[in-house]
Design a protein around this motif. Structure first.
Motif: not given
Length: 205
Positions: A64-75
Motif C-alpha cells: 500500500a502507499p507508504g507501507e513499510r515492511i520491518d526487515i528485522d521482524r517480517a516472516p
C-alpha cells in the motif's frame, strides 16, 4: 523471464509454512473468530484449497502507499512483497537474521548473498528496521581480510562474495599468484567494479 528453480522451490516452502501456520491457528482456537467462515472436511484442522488460495493471494498483494515492511521482524512471506525480493532471497534474509541477529539498517542488509545495489535501491523506500544496528564485521573481526592469504571461508563472509566466488578467488590466486591490489580482483570471473567497491573497505591485497 520465468522464475528460477530456487525461487519456485522457495515459493512452495513459503506457502507450506504459511499453510502450516494457518492450521495451527485454526486448531488452537476453541471457536471461530467473529465473522469467520469455517470449512470442515475429512482433515480437521488443515487449511483447505480455498485457504491455500487466500495465502497465495496474500503473498502476491502489492504494498500500500507508504507501507513499510520491518526487515528485522517480517516472516519470509511478507518479505516477498518487496520489489526485487523473490522467495529464495526472502528465505536467505531470514536465515541471515536468525544466525546473526537483526540488521538494524539497510547497509547491513547488503551482507546477504543476492542483495546488491539494485535490490537495495528498489526496496529503500519500502522497508524499516526495528532492531539495533549491528557493527559491520567479517570473519577477521576489526582486521581486513588479506586477499593474498585469506581462506575460502574468510572470503565468503565478504559482502557480495559468497562461497562460489570465494573459491574462484582462491583458485585464481593459486594459478596466477597473489593479488597486488584490490582492483586485481577483476581478473576473477564474476567479479566486477561494483563488487570491488562493495568489499574495498573490508579487504587488503
Amino acid at each position: 523471464m520465468g522464475a528460477s528453480r530456487d525461487d519456485r522451490r522457495a515459493g512452495l516452502v513459503l506457502v507450506a509454512l504459511a499453510a502450516a501456520g494457518l492450521g495451527v491457528r485454526l486448531a488452537s482456537h476453541d471457536g471461530p473468530a467473529p465473522g469467520a467462515v469455517l470449512y470442515r472436511g475429512d482433515h480437521a484442522g488443515r487449511p483447505d484449497r480455498d485457504s491455500l488460495a487466500e495465502i497465495a493471494a496474500n503473498l502476491a498483494r502489492p504494498l500500500a502507499p507508504g507501507e513499510r515492511i520491518d526487515i528485522d521482524r517480517a516472516p519470509p512471506e511478507e518479505l516477498t512483497r518487496l520489489p526485487r525480493i523473490g522467495p529464495a532471497l526472502a528465505l536467505r534474509i531470514v536465515a541471515e537474521r536468525t544466525a546473526r541477529g537483526p540488521f538494524g539498517s539497510l547497509d547491513q542488509l547488503d551482507s546477504v548473498p543476492g542483495i546488491g545495489p539494485l535490490v537495495l535501491q528498489g526496496i529503500r523506500d519500502h522497508v524499516s528496521f526495528s532492531g539495533k544496528a549491528r557493527k559491520r564485521t567479517n570473519s577477521a573481526g576489526a582486521m581486513r581480510v588479506t586477499l593474498s592469504t585469506a581462506s575460502v571461508d574468510e572470503l565468503a563472509q565478504l559482502p557480495g562474495i559468497g562461497p562460489a566466488r570465494a573459491r574462484a578467488i582462491v583458485e585464481n590466486r593459486r594459478r596466477n599468484g597473489p593479488f597486488k591490489s584490490v582492483e586485481a580482483l577483476k581478473r576473477v570471473n564474476g567479479i566486477g567494479p561494483a563488487t570491488i567497491e562493495r568489499i574495498r573497505r573490508f579487504v587488503a591485497p
